[in-house]
Design a protein around this motif. Structure first.
Motif, short mmCIF file in Angstrom:
data_model
loop_
_atom_site.label_atom_id
_atom_site.label_comp_id
_atom_site.label_asym_id
_atom_site.label_seq_id
_atom_site.Cartn_x
_atom_site.Cartn_y
_atom_site.Cartn_z
N TYR A 20 -69.60 -71.62 57.92
CA TYR A 20 -68.65 -72.03 58.95
C TYR A 20 -67.36 -71.24 58.82
O TYR A 20 -66.80 -71.12 57.74
CB TYR A 20 -68.35 -73.53 58.84
CG TYR A 20 -69.56 -74.39 59.09
CD1 TYR A 20 -69.94 -74.69 60.38
CD2 TYR A 20 -70.32 -74.87 58.04
CE1 TYR A 20 -71.06 -75.46 60.64
CE2 TYR A 20 -71.44 -75.64 58.28
CZ TYR A 20 -71.80 -75.93 59.58
OH TYR A 20 -72.91 -76.69 59.81
N THR A 22 -64.49 -71.85 60.86
CA THR A 22 -63.35 -72.73 61.11
C THR A 22 -63.65 -74.11 60.54
O THR A 22 -64.72 -74.66 60.79
CB THR A 22 -63.08 -72.84 62.62
OG1 THR A 22 -62.87 -71.55 63.15
CG2 THR A 22 -61.86 -73.71 62.90
N ARG A 46 -65.53 -80.19 69.11
CA ARG A 46 -66.85 -79.54 69.07
C ARG A 46 -67.02 -78.62 70.28
O ARG A 46 -67.57 -77.53 70.17
CB ARG A 46 -67.96 -80.59 69.02
CG ARG A 46 -69.35 -80.03 69.03
CD ARG A 46 -69.66 -79.07 67.88
NE ARG A 46 -69.67 -79.76 66.62
CZ ARG A 46 -69.33 -79.20 65.46
NH1 ARG A 46 -68.97 -77.92 65.40
NH2 ARG A 46 -69.34 -79.89 64.35
N ARG A 48 -64.61 -77.07 71.95
CA ARG A 48 -63.73 -75.91 71.79
C ARG A 48 -64.12 -75.01 70.62
O ARG A 48 -63.85 -73.82 70.64
CB ARG A 48 -62.28 -76.37 71.61
CG ARG A 48 -61.69 -77.01 72.84
CD ARG A 48 -60.25 -77.38 72.64
NE ARG A 48 -59.73 -78.11 73.77
CZ ARG A 48 -58.44 -78.21 74.07
NH1 ARG A 48 -57.54 -77.63 73.30
NH2 ARG A 48 -58.06 -78.91 75.12
N TYR A 49 -64.72 -75.61 69.60
CA TYR A 49 -65.11 -74.87 68.38
C TYR A 49 -66.56 -75.20 68.05
O TYR A 49 -66.84 -75.91 67.08
CB TYR A 49 -64.21 -75.27 67.21
CG TYR A 49 -62.74 -75.02 67.43
CD1 TYR A 49 -62.17 -73.79 67.08
CD2 TYR A 49 -61.92 -76.01 67.95
CE1 TYR A 49 -60.82 -73.57 67.26
CE2 TYR A 49 -60.56 -75.79 68.15
CZ TYR A 49 -60.02 -74.57 67.81
OH TYR A 49 -58.68 -74.35 67.99
N GLU A 51 -68.97 -73.75 66.60
CA GLU A 51 -69.51 -73.34 65.31
C GLU A 51 -68.68 -73.85 64.13
O GLU A 51 -68.91 -73.44 63.00
CB GLU A 51 -69.61 -71.82 65.26
CG GLU A 51 -70.47 -71.21 66.36
CD GLU A 51 -71.91 -71.70 66.32
OE1 GLU A 51 -72.46 -71.87 65.22
OE2 GLU A 51 -72.47 -71.93 67.41
N ALA A 52 -67.73 -74.73 64.38
CA ALA A 52 -66.83 -75.20 63.32
C ALA A 52 -67.48 -76.27 62.44
O ALA A 52 -68.43 -76.94 62.84
CB ALA A 52 -65.56 -75.77 63.93
#
Length: 185
Positions: A20, A22, A46, A48-49, A51-52
């Motif tokens: 990960y 971010t 989730r 907006r990000y 793959e965070a």
């Protein structure tokens, strides 16, 4: 210009556990119902990000079990002081400091500032089949023709649920469990 998203650590992204890039920590320590009300914030992070790594720290860890937008839910006693976070959002006391706003609006504003007006405000829960079966069984065991619900009136208007919402809720319950009846809706 400072944003409402607090940067815990400023650095060039490095690969953390699981690859990960971010890492996001959302902090809402107590209040079971409030954990349900932060689910729009979790879902928006989730979105907006995608793959965070998203982690929530709370005293009520069970309420976010099975939430597909969260990688890990931990109790404050399980937190490591040295954990690096790219984004840290403290939702504790968010609505208490914005008493004229709805809970979800307060949480979204704390997390995203003015960039959140068009975000889906719907809370989400992801019960297991076993949990749903347990509720179904509990309802079947009610040996009464009545269900009593106490509607508390709060000093903060944003904590009160209007009669239309209650009516819609009971309509759905009675549609699913017609044996309970509709005598006093």
């Amino acid at each position: 210009m400072k944003t409402n998203i607090q940067k815990a650590i400023m650095h060039t992204p490095v690969s953390y556990k699981g690859g990960y890039q971010t890492r996001i920590l959302i902090d809402r320590r107590a209040a079971l119902g409030d954990l349900v009300m932060i689910t729009p914030v979790v879902r928006e992070f989730r979105r907006r990000y995608p793959e965070a790594w998203i982690q929530v720290v709370t005293d009520e860890t069970g309420i976010l079990n099975n939430n597909p937008h969260v990688n890990l839910v931990v109790n404050p006693s399980q937190m490591m002081k040295s954990d690096p976070w790219d984004i840290y959002v403290n939702l504790n006391d968010a609505y208490e400091k914005q008493v004229t706003s709805h809970y979800v609006d307060s949480y979204l504003y704390r997390a995203f500032g003015a960039t959140a007006p068009d975000v889906d405000h719907s809370p989400e829960m992801f019960p297991t089949q076993e949990e749903m079966d347990n509720v179904d069984e509990a309802i079947k065991e009610i040996d009464s023709e009545f269900i009593v619900v106490h509607m508390r009136r709060w000093a903060w208007e944003n904590k009160n649920i209007d009669i239309g919402t209650w009516s819609s809720f009971f309509t759905r319950v009675f549609d699913k469990y017609p044996e309970i009846g509709r005598a006093h809706v």
